[in-house]
Design a protein around this motif. Structure first.
Motif, PDB file in Angstrom:
ATOM      1  N   SER A  18       0.829  -1.204   0.000  1.00 20.04           N
ATOM      2  CA  SER A  18       0.000   0.000   0.000  1.00 20.04           C
ATOM      3  C   SER A  18       0.862   1.252   0.000  1.00 20.04           C
ATOM      4  O   SER A  18       0.536   2.251  -0.661  1.00 20.04           O
ATOM      5  CB  SER A  18      -0.935  -0.003   1.213  1.00 20.04           C
ATOM      6  OG  SER A  18      -1.849  -1.072   1.133  1.00 20.04           O
ATOM      7  N   ARG A  22       0.995   4.370  -2.783  1.00 19.20           N
ATOM      8  CA  ARG A  22       0.902   5.818  -2.515  1.00 19.20           C
ATOM      9  C   ARG A  22       2.138   6.565  -3.015  1.00 19.20           C
ATOM     10  O   ARG A  22       2.032   7.645  -3.602  1.00 19.20           O
ATOM     11  CB  ARG A  22       0.737   6.066  -1.018  1.00 19.20           C
ATOM     12  CG  ARG A  22      -0.660   5.874  -0.448  1.00 19.20           C
ATOM     13  CD  ARG A  22      -1.711   6.821  -1.028  1.00 19.20           C
ATOM     14  NE  ARG A  22      -1.267   8.202  -1.118  1.00 19.20           N
ATOM     15  CZ  ARG A  22      -1.410   9.127  -0.144  1.00 19.20           C
ATOM     16  NH1 ARG A  22      -1.958   8.777   1.007  1.00 19.20           N
ATOM     17  NH2 ARG A  22      -1.017  10.362  -0.323  1.00 19.20           N
ATOM     18  N   TYR A 320      -1.338  -1.893   8.751  1.00 24.44           N
ATOM     19  CA  TYR A 320      -1.947  -1.041   7.723  1.00 24.44           C
ATOM     20  C   TYR A 320      -2.027   0.402   8.214  1.00 24.44           C
ATOM     21  O   TYR A 320      -1.783   1.343   7.455  1.00 24.44           O
ATOM     22  CB  TYR A 320      -3.332  -1.552   7.342  1.00 24.44           C
ATOM     23  CG  TYR A 320      -3.902  -0.831   6.147  1.00 24.44           C
ATOM     24  CD1 TYR A 320      -3.518  -1.195   4.857  1.00 24.44           C
ATOM     25  CD2 TYR A 320      -4.789   0.234   6.300  1.00 24.44           C
ATOM     26  CE1 TYR A 320      -4.020  -0.519   3.755  1.00 24.44           C
ATOM     27  CE2 TYR A 320      -5.289   0.909   5.202  1.00 24.44           C
ATOM     28  CZ  TYR A 320      -4.901   0.533   3.926  1.00 24.44           C
ATOM     29  OH  TYR A 320      -5.391   1.210   2.831  1.00 24.44           O
ATOM     30  N   ASN A 321      -2.350   0.581   9.489  1.00 18.43           N
ATOM     31  CA  ASN A 321      -2.384   1.928  10.037  1.00 18.43           C
ATOM     32  C   ASN A 321      -0.993   2.563  10.041  1.00 18.43           C
ATOM     33  O   ASN A 321      -0.854   3.770   9.860  1.00 18.43           O
ATOM     34  CB  ASN A 321      -2.970   1.912  11.443  1.00 18.43           C
ATOM     35  CG  ASN A 321      -3.116   3.295  12.035  1.00 18.43           C
ATOM     36  OD1 ASN A 321      -2.553   3.597  13.097  1.00 18.43           O
ATOM     37  ND2 ASN A 321      -3.836   4.183  11.374  1.00 18.43           N
ATOM     38  N   GLU A 324      -0.651   4.101   6.804  1.00 23.88           N
ATOM     39  CA  GLU A 324      -1.435   5.333   6.730  1.00 23.88           C
ATOM     40  C   GLU A 324      -0.732   6.495   7.432  1.00 23.88           C
ATOM     41  O   GLU A 324      -0.751   7.635   6.949  1.00 23.88           O
ATOM     42  CB  GLU A 324      -2.813   5.107   7.349  1.00 23.88           C
ATOM     43  CG  GLU A 324      -3.678   4.129   6.566  1.00 23.88           C
ATOM     44  CD  GLU A 324      -4.996   3.850   7.257  1.00 23.88           C
ATOM     45  OE1 GLU A 324      -6.043   3.884   6.577  1.00 23.88           O
ATOM     46  OE2 GLU A 324      -5.010   3.605   8.481  1.00 23.88           O
ATOM     47  N   ALA A 328       0.555   9.729   5.428  1.00 21.25           N
ATOM     48  CA  ALA A 328      -0.051  11.015   5.802  1.00 21.25           C
ATOM     49  C   ALA A 328       1.016  12.051   6.120  1.00 21.25           C
ATOM     50  O   ALA A 328       0.923  13.218   5.706  1.00 21.25           O
ATOM     51  CB  ALA A 328      -0.974  10.822   6.993  1.00 21.25           C
TER      52      ALA A 328
END
Length: 459
Positions: A18, A22, A320-321, A324, A328
């Motif tokens: 992931s 990104r 997964y967090n 993120e 971010a």
């Protein structure tokens, strides 16, 4: 051969792919290194295969209980592990191959196969290739730990990975270790037809959770005929007549446990031991974790650690967090932090055990003035209708601020229902807010407002 990139991602577990997506979408040139199976533990030896097997075991259990639902089985039922494993393997293969295909066709992403080791804080070697980048993201995960039990060299044993390849049901599976892995495999194989014995050093199950939770989980297991040998000290292994034997010293019963197969479910070992961390200026802690700050950066600028290897969570959802949080901060100028997330987890027994926030024991230890609400699943209509009434719901609330401190649900649908409470806690809502919710009938979640309406002082 030397190649330069904007970023190196080491490991194709939950966070890595992931993040590659990104970063490449933002115009970065990325190399993702994976030495074995794409998808990491979750896809290959963790969540995906075990939950597929648990689903098969649930179906077998339902057939066995048919008479309880007013149905008469037409013939004696016996599970065949071969087709069960084939179903699981197909699910795993589809997930793994889909992920690998996505990465190999991702514009701006170069997939490199092999083991990556640091040469410096900005370079890593994979086989004959030297990869250089200003940004390096470690997402290396872990593997089943091998504990130095006496006799382990002489006894063949299974791990949480190798047991997934069994093609015949064990006649009697002995499991050493009663963590989430041990408990889930115990119920799974018991329901498929094996005799199962769990050997655990601790005097009770789930020592980090509340005693009422541990008691409920114990009831679930023993009600299905699983033998529990708790408080088992001085565990040693032996091979007698070609079969594994587990010797213990227990206060109640010191007799050995003999079975056909042995599963060691005694934790995990991190895959940080062959990264050459010292060449990058990094030092793992005593457990093998790479220490990180609240934004998952290591002590060396330009190197991050995500997933199991950073010690900030050993779950797919926390990994997964982690992705993120990193994305971010790097790409969105959004200051997200690890400390913003709530501790949430579940053990996928049937019925499951899910929790969020603080336990009752933690609230008591902190001396926090608190209220508690509790309802047995025997008083949840949906559970009664399903014929699955083991367990309970419990919520903890600050007695002065009315803020929700935590919750535990052991019971049918608890792994889904608890998200009502998780969402409220992220929104910093109160018990009063929860009491005003109207949920759909008939569901397990509809009783959550009721539980919040029955709060009493924590004695």
């Amino acid at each position: 051969m030397n190649q330069s990139f904007d970023a190196l991602i080491i490991g194709a577990g939950q966070a890595g792919p992931s993040l590659a997506g990104r970063l490449t979408a933002a115009g970065w040139k990325v190399a993702l290194v994976e030495r074995k199976n794409f998808g990491g533990t979750c896809v290959n030896t963790g969540c995906t295969p075990t939950k597929a097997l648990i689903a098969s075991a649930k179906a077998a259990h339902t057939v066995h209980k048919a008479a309880q639902y007013g149905l008469a089985p037409q013939a004696p039922f016996k599970a065949d592990l071969g087709p069960v494993q084939a179903r699981k393997d197909a699910i795993v293969q589809a997930s793994r191959e889909g992920l690998e295909k996505w990465l190999r066709h991702m514009p701006g992403c170069t997939v490199v196969t092999g083991t990556a080791r640091f040469l410096s804080a900005t370079t890593m070697q994979v086989g004959n290739e030297v990869l250089e980048a200003k940004h390096i993201f470690l997402n290396v995960g872990g593997r089943p730990a091998s504990r130095p039990l006496p006799g382990i060299e002489q006894v063949p044993y299974l791990t949480s990975s190798t047991i997934l390849a069994l093609q015949e049901l064990p006649a009697h599976l002995i499991i050493v270790g009663a963590g989430a892995v041990g408990l889930e495999f115990a119920q799974m194989f018991r329901r498929l037809g094996s005799e199962v014995t769990i050997v655990e050093r601790n005097p009770r199950l789930l020592p980090h959770d509340d005693e009422d939770v541990a008691a409920a989980v114990q009831d679930i297991l023993t009600s299905e005929g699983i033998t529990l040998r708790l408080g088992a000290e001085c565990i040693s292994l032996a091979l007698e007549d070609g079969q594994p034997v587990v010797h213990v010293s227990c206060a109640e019963d010191a007799s050995p446990s003999r079975g056909s197969h042995l599963l060691l479910a005694m934790g995990r070992q991190l895959n940080t031991d062959d990264l050459g961390l010292e060449k990058a200026g990094l030092i793992a802690d005593a457990h093998g974790y790479v220490p990180v700050d609240d934004e998952l950066q290591t002590a060396v600028p330009g190197i991050w650690a995500l997933g199991d290897c950073n010690g900030r969570g050993a779950y797919t959802h926390t990994a997964y967090n982690d992705f993120e949080i990193v994305a971010a901060n790097l790409l969105d100028h959004d200051p997200r932090r690890v400390s913003d997330r709530l501790p949430v987890s579940a053990i996928y027994l049937d019925p499951p055990f899910a929790k969020v926030g603080l336990t009752e024991a933690e609230v008591r230890a902190a001396g926090t003035p608190a209220l508690v609400g509790k309802r047995p699943m025997t008083k949840v209509g949906r559970a009664v209708e399903k014929g699955e009434t083991l367990g309970f719901m419990k919520v903890l609330v600050h007695a002065e601020t009315d803020q929700i401190l935590g919750a535990s649900i052991v019971g049918v649908g608890g792994d889904e229902a608890i998200h009502c409470i998780i969402t409220a806690m992220y929104a910093r809502q109160t018990a009063a807010f929860m009491r005003r919710n109207v949920f759909i009938h008939p569901t397990v979640a509809e009783l959550i407002p009721t539980v919040f309406g029955e709060l009493k002082p924590l004695a």
